[in-house]
Design a protein around this motif. Structure first.
Motif, PDB file in Angstrom:
ATOM      1  N   ARG A  89     -16.784   3.023   5.540  1.00  0.00           N
ATOM      2  CA  ARG A  89     -15.897   3.678   4.516  1.00  0.00           C
ATOM      3  C   ARG A  89     -15.319   2.252   3.858  1.00  0.00           C
ATOM      4  NH1 ARG A  89     -10.245   5.433   6.978  1.00  0.00           N
ATOM      5  NH2 ARG A  89     -10.413   3.382   7.682  1.00  0.00           N
ATOM      6  N   GLY A  90     -15.013   1.282   4.279  1.00  0.00           N
ATOM      7  CA  GLY A  90     -14.736   0.044   3.686  1.00  0.00           C
ATOM      8  C   GLY A  90     -15.752  -0.550   2.367  1.00  0.00           C
TER       9      GLY A  90
ATOM     10  N   GLN B 263     -15.104  -0.195  -1.413  1.00  0.00           N
ATOM     11  CA  GLN B 263     -15.222  -1.479  -2.168  1.00  0.00           C
ATOM     12  C   GLN B 263     -16.225  -1.324  -3.400  1.00  0.00           C
ATOM     13  OE1 GLN B 263     -17.470  -5.150  -0.943  1.00  0.00           O
ATOM     14  NE2 GLN B 263     -15.545  -5.991  -0.744  1.00  0.00           N
TER      15      GLN B 263
ATOM     16  N   LYS C 285     -12.358   7.489   9.927  1.00  0.00           N
ATOM     17  CA  LYS C 285     -12.891   7.079  11.126  1.00  0.00           C
ATOM     18  C   LYS C 285     -13.220   8.081  12.313  1.00  0.00           C
ATOM     19  CE  LYS C 285      -9.536   3.804  11.863  1.00  0.00           C
ATOM     20  NZ  LYS C 285      -8.976   2.587  12.487  1.00  0.00           N
TER      21      LYS C 285
ATOM     22  N   GLU D 110      -5.375   1.437  10.326  1.00  0.00           N
ATOM     23  CA  GLU D 110      -6.003   1.940   9.024  1.00  0.00           C
ATOM     24  C   GLU D 110      -5.687   0.654   7.793  1.00  0.00           C
ATOM     25  OE1 GLU D 110      -8.234   4.223   8.423  1.00  0.00           O
ATOM     26  OE2 GLU D 110      -7.616   5.948   9.783  1.00  0.00           O
TER      27      GLU D 110
ATOM     28  N   PRO E 176      -9.130  -5.378   3.776  1.00  0.00           N
ATOM     29  CA  PRO E 176     -10.422  -6.643   3.889  1.00  0.00           C
ATOM     30  C   PRO E 176     -11.165  -6.258   2.735  1.00  0.00           C
ATOM     31  CG  PRO E 176      -9.683  -6.227   6.204  1.00  0.00           C
ATOM     32  CD  PRO E 176      -8.927  -5.223   5.345  1.00  0.00           C
ATOM     33  N   TRP E 177     -11.387  -4.943   2.556  1.00  0.00           N
ATOM     34  CA  TRP E 177     -12.474  -4.472   1.626  1.00  0.00           C
ATOM     35  C   TRP E 177     -11.991  -4.381   0.027  1.00  0.00           C
ATOM     36  CZ3 TRP E 177     -17.329  -4.178   3.379  1.00  0.00           C
ATOM     37  CH2 TRP E 177     -17.500  -3.980   4.763  1.00  0.00           C
ATOM     38  N   ILE E 178     -10.789  -4.611  -0.036  1.00  0.00           N
ATOM     39  CA  ILE E 178     -10.220  -4.236  -1.312  1.00  0.00           C
ATOM     40  C   ILE E 178     -10.650  -5.376  -2.381  1.00  0.00           C
ATOM     41  CG2 ILE E 178      -8.273  -4.007  -2.961  1.00  0.00           C
ATOM     42  CD1 ILE E 178      -6.976  -2.541  -0.667  1.00  0.00           C
ATOM     43  N   PRO E 179     -11.299  -5.354  -3.517  1.00  0.00           N
ATOM     44  CA  PRO E 179     -11.569  -6.644  -4.195  1.00  0.00           C
ATOM     45  C   PRO E 179     -10.453  -7.046  -4.917  1.00  0.00           C
ATOM     46  CG  PRO E 179     -13.131  -4.493  -4.722  1.00  0.00           C
ATOM     47  CD  PRO E 179     -11.756  -4.066  -3.926  1.00  0.00           C
TER      48      PRO E 179
ATOM     49  N   PHE F 132     -18.054 -12.180  -1.261  1.00  0.00           N
ATOM     50  CA  PHE F 132     -17.259 -13.020  -0.379  1.00  0.00           C
ATOM     51  C   PHE F 132     -17.897 -13.902   0.509  1.00  0.00           C
ATOM     52  CE2 PHE F 132     -14.458 -10.931  -3.188  1.00  0.00           C
ATOM     53  CZ  PHE F 132     -14.079  -9.731  -3.037  1.00  0.00           C
TER      54      PHE F 132
ATOM     55  N   LEU G 195       0.723  -1.089   0.200  1.00  0.00           N
ATOM     56  CA  LEU G 195       0.015  -0.077   0.085  1.00  0.00           C
ATOM     57  C   LEU G 195       0.768   1.277  -0.120  1.00  0.00           C
ATOM     58  CD1 LEU G 195      -2.974  -0.892   2.366  1.00  0.00           C
ATOM     59  CD2 LEU G 195      -2.972  -0.508   0.078  1.00  0.00           C
TER      60      LEU G 195
ATOM     61  N   PHE H  59      -6.136 -10.019  -2.225  1.00  0.00           N
ATOM     62  CA  PHE H  59      -6.153  -9.426  -0.932  1.00  0.00           C
ATOM     63  C   PHE H  59      -6.762 -10.060   0.291  1.00  0.00           C
ATOM     64  CE2 PHE H  59      -5.607  -6.068  -4.125  1.00  0.00           C
ATOM     65  CZ  PHE H  59      -4.627  -5.353  -3.430  1.00  0.00           C
TER      66      PHE H  59
ATOM     67  N   LEU I 192     -14.566   0.725  -5.986  1.00  0.00           N
ATOM     68  CA  LEU I 192     -13.843   0.317  -7.021  1.00  0.00           C
ATOM     69  C   LEU I 192     -14.529  -0.782  -7.938  1.00  0.00           C
ATOM     70  CD1 LEU I 192     -11.138  -0.832  -4.483  1.00  0.00           C
ATOM     71  CD2 LEU I 192     -10.569   0.594  -6.418  1.00  0.00           C
TER      72      LEU I 192
ATOM     73  N   ARG J  68      -7.824  -7.865  -7.335  1.00  0.00           N
ATOM     74  CA  ARG J  68      -7.557  -7.062  -8.665  1.00  0.00           C
ATOM     75  C   ARG J  68      -5.990  -6.948  -9.114  1.00  0.00           C
ATOM     76  NH1 ARG J  68      -9.663  -2.406  -8.994  1.00  0.00           N
ATOM     77  NH2 ARG J  68     -11.525  -3.537  -8.059  1.00  0.00           N
TER      78      ARG J  68
ATOM     79  N   ASP K 242      -8.191  -2.117   8.699  1.00  0.00           N
ATOM     80  CA  ASP K 242      -9.359  -1.838   8.464  1.00  0.00           C
ATOM     81  C   ASP K 242      -9.741  -1.767   6.873  1.00  0.00           C
ATOM     82  OD1 ASP K 242     -10.207  -1.473  10.836  1.00  0.00           O
ATOM     83  OD2 ASP K 242     -10.047   0.820  10.817  1.00  0.00           O
ATOM     84  N   ILE K 243      -8.797  -1.246   6.097  1.00  0.00           N
ATOM     85  CA  ILE K 243      -9.095  -1.103   4.472  1.00  0.00           C
ATOM     86  C   ILE K 243      -9.026  -2.232   3.841  1.00  0.00           C
ATOM     87  CG2 ILE K 243      -8.331   0.120   2.540  1.00  0.00           C
ATOM     88  CD1 ILE K 243      -7.747   2.550   4.465  1.00  0.00           C
TER      89      ILE K 243
ATOM     90  N   THR L  51     -19.556 -11.501  -7.560  1.00  0.00           N
ATOM     91  CA  THR L  51     -19.070 -12.665  -6.605  1.00  0.00           C
ATOM     92  C   THR L  51     -19.116 -11.878  -5.242  1.00  0.00           C
ATOM     93  OG1 THR L  51     -17.502 -13.586  -8.192  1.00  0.00           O
ATOM     94  CG2 THR L  51     -17.111 -14.152  -5.672  1.00  0.00           C
TER      95      THR L  51
ATOM     96  N   LEU M  79     -16.145 -10.745 -11.230  1.00  0.00           N
ATOM     97  CA  LEU M  79     -15.842 -10.023 -10.174  1.00  0.00           C
ATOM     98  C   LEU M  79     -16.943  -9.149  -9.331  1.00  0.00           C
ATOM     99  CD1 LEU M  79     -13.207  -9.282  -8.490  1.00  0.00           C
ATOM    100  CD2 LEU M  79     -12.734  -7.337 -10.318  1.00  0.00           C
ATOM    101  N   HIS M  80     -17.794  -8.871 -10.123  1.00  0.00           N
ATOM    102  CA  HIS M  80     -18.753  -8.028  -9.372  1.00  0.00           C
ATOM    103  C   HIS M  80     -19.929  -8.518  -8.704  1.00  0.00           C
ATOM    104  CE1 HIS M  80     -16.257  -5.278 -11.794  1.00  0.00           C
ATOM    105  NE2 HIS M  80     -16.550  -5.773 -12.755  1.00  0.00           N
TER     106      HIS M  80
END
Lengths: 422, 252
Positions: free
Chosen positions: B222-223, B227, B192, A50, A56-59, A152, A35, A84, B230, A61, A53-54, A150, A147-148
């Protein structure tokens, strides 16, 4: 990548993708470094909380392009795709979420038109033995499983098999991983003047694809084989297979039962974090940690043991990341070192052999490993210089294939060749 | 400025006995403000549409967003709280100004990118999360509106995909320019903690630290929003490695 519009404008035009590498970060530190590169040098690195927190939300890619060059002059273009999977969520409890992530990453590779895809780390463990879990073009088109769509936390109940002539093929890459583990063991034995033929080999995680492949390749070259894994039925089946070849084999689900007897150890278990305590290992044992994440706990006390990280290769023709992730995605003390599983896809792409070389579990044979090592060597992909958590064990100027064993009392072999039975 | 919907915005008093009511009051206030801003944006958009059908579409969307705002106000009344709104609050005002810059340039595509790709991603994702945990009809209303906003995005997607097909590089440059403007503000909103002072929408202190009491968190909202953003950019066809770096560079 720069933070300006120019950063977008300079983007290379879309081009053919020969290979894709699907991976995930081994630790939060590694994820933070990825990152940090993406944020660029002008921005403050994200605080650890941070990142947790962030991420796990990244798809899943693509993260970067990877260009490689063979010593023959052949070139191949690829993509590194990160699933990810958060480093803290590799446990069995998250298996459905993680399989969905690997599927989504595979969908990225298919959509990018990759001809061959290597599955790194837990990506292959999750799919191992069940390639039906991977999507194919028909899935993407007729079932809208891209991808869109699916999610998780959901998995389709039934998926079509990959068709014979699918444009994208997948390989676990485990055959080359096994090849480099075996070569590493042999090299380390030579360095330590050990006679492999008099050794007792212990394979931890023996019933996995990599563990069983290592057992098949090395069993004929050692005096005695000890197999450890969690599933007793699979252990018995593997032991019976080896015993049929006249090899002396013992099995145990309790690792501590016989770890003290082993003087050569391969750790190839699927552990979500480095938690293996091999305290009762033989003095001066040679220990290969081939896990991803690593198997051995940092607190493991193995006084006198010669530990090295196994399954790694080095691409000597050249490798370039765009954006530049050198030393970030491949965090090793030597340049252009990559895990064998990923290198398998690269080697096959350079060879122009777009086939599922490694599929399923338990099919890695000595012959296939020799064939894979030979393909890799043709393109300048060799066993990486050995190192461990403390740094390099040998210097970079060691023979490129790591097979200069002439001074060793152990078996001598050329690239892609294994020793015969003692 | 066009009239807003007929809701009583003068009082922010909470008369509910439920301990979580003040939290829902602020969540509803943020949502209602967002819907009113969207309604204003669509009305502005209708004024630059050359095609009467497109103008009618924009006005219809505007009316729909006003309906959403009214629905949020109604949910507040059900739990005995007055739901305020403030489209002039610091972050919302900047988002409106970004949209108005596109209006000034008569940039129809830019308007769609800001409203449908950026603001709606935030709305769809955060409403869906609230919809999962909101009690009774309040949760159902958030879930229903999340689904309706998703349909808006689908409608815009075909227009934007066609536009990108004409000149992907130019289109991606435009999205990136707008991303720097709009998503930076949204990222600050979604941080946050509100480091720059009161957001001017919450009725008392910042609601974010209390969200855990209703099984939410600022980090989760936020997450989920990033997501969704994206994924929406993926659907437009912008390369994932490019959009990943865009999002990674946002403030936290």
């Amino acid at each position: 990548m720069g933070g300006s519009i120019a950063g977008v404008a300079k983007r290379a035009p879309a081009s053919e993708v020969d290979f894709a590498l699907i991976g995930h970060q081994e630790s939060w530190r590694a994820a933070a470094d990825v990152l940090a590169v993406l944020r660029g040098p002008g921005r403050t690195p994200l605080p650890d909380d941070e990142i947790q927190d962030i991420l796990p939300w990244i798809p899943p890619r693509a993260v970067c392009h990877v260009d490689i060059v063979s010593v023959t002059g052949a070139k191949a273009r690829g993509l590194y795709i990160d699933s990810f999977i958060p480093p803290g969520r590799l446990e069995a409890a998250n298996v459905h979420e993680n399989i969905a992530r690997v599927r989504a990453a595979a969908a990225c590779a298919i959509n990018a038109g990759a001809k061959i895809v290597s599955l790194g780390g837990f990506s292959s463990i999750l799919i191992e033995g069940n390639f039906d879990l991977l999507p194919n073009k028909n899935d993407l088109l007729s079932k809208n499983l891209d991808l869109h769509s699916t999610k998780f936390d959901q998995l389709p109940k039934k998926l079509d098999r990959l068709p014979e002539k699918n444009e994208t093929v997948f390989t676990t890459g485990n055959t080359l991983t096994v090849g480099f583990i075996v070569q590493g063991i042999q090299k380390m034995c030579a360095r330590e003047s050990r006679n492999l033929s008099k050794s007792t080999l212990l394979v931890v995680g023996a019933t996995g694809d990599v563990g069983s492949g290592c057992a098949r390749c090395l069993a004929p070259a050692v005096r005695r084989v000890l197999l450890s894994a969690r599933n007793p039925d699979r252990l018995r089946r593997l032991a019976a297979e080896l015993q049929a070849d006249g090899i002396q084999v013992e099995i145990a689900t309790d690792l501590q039962r016989f770890s003290v007897e082993a003087d050569v150890v391969i750790c190839a278990a699927s552990l979500p974090s480095p938690s293996l305590l091999l305290d009762r290992v033989a003095p001066h044992a040679i220990v290969c940690d081939a896990g991803y994440p690593k198997n051995l706990s940092p607190s493991a006390k193995m006084l006198g043991a010669k530990i090295f990280f196994g399954g790694l290769g080095q691409i000597t023709g050249g490798m370039r990341f765009a954006p530049d992730f050198h030393g970030i995605l491949n965090r090793h003390p030597f340049p252009d070192v990559v895990h064998g599983c990923l290198l398998e896809g690269m080697a096959l792409a350079l060879e122009g052999r777009f086939e599922s070389f490694s599929q399923g579990r338990g099919f890695i044979s000595r012959g296939r490993v020799e064939e894979m090592l030979a393909i890799a060597a043709r393109h300048g992909i060799y066993l990486a210089p050995l190192y461990n958590a403390d740094g390099p064990i040998e210097d970079e100027t060691s023979s490129p294939d790591g097979m200069d064993l002439s001074m060793s009392a152990g078996p001598t072999m050329g690239v892609g060749r294994f020793p015969s039975c003692p | 400025m066009e009239p807003l919907i007929d809701v009583n915005c003068s009082s922010t008093e909470c008369t509910s006995l439920s301990p979580s009511a003040p939290i829902w009051q602020d969540i509803l206030a943020q949502a209602m403000t967002g819907e009113l801003l969207a309604a204003m944006n669509y009305t502005s958009l209708s004024e630059i549409c050359d095609d009467p059908a497109e103008a009618a579409d924009a006005l219809e969307h505007s009316q729909c967003e006003r309906g959403h705002a009214a629905a949020f106000a109604a949910e507040g009344r059900k739990i005995s709280v007055e739901v305020s709104n403030n489209v002039d609050a610091r972050h919302w005002k900047r988002l409106r100004e970004a949209f108005l810059r596109c209006i000034t340039e008569r940039d129809f595509i830019g308007c769609l990118i800001v409203q449908e790709i950026m603001l709606e991603s935030f709305a769809v994702a955060s409403y869906a999360r609230v919809g999962r945990v909101g009690p009774g009809s309040l949760g159902q209303t958030f879930a229903r509106i999340a689904a309706e906003e998703g349909e808006h995005v689908d409608h815009a997607m075909s227009i934007l995909r066609a536009e990108r097909a004409l000149d992907p590089q130019r289109f991606d440059d435009k999205v990136y320019r707008l991303h720097l403007d709009v998503m930076t503000t949204l990222a600050q909103m979604l941080a946050k903690e509100c480091k720059d002072g009161h957001c001017e929408v919450c009725h008392a202190s910042c609601v974010k630290p209390s969200l855990f009491e209703v099984s939410l968190s600022a980090a989760e909202l936020r997450g989920a929003s990033l997501q969704q953003y994206l994924k929406t950019l993926d659907m437009l066809g912008i390369p994932g490695e490019v959009t990943l770096s865009w999002v990674a560079q946002l403030p936290v």
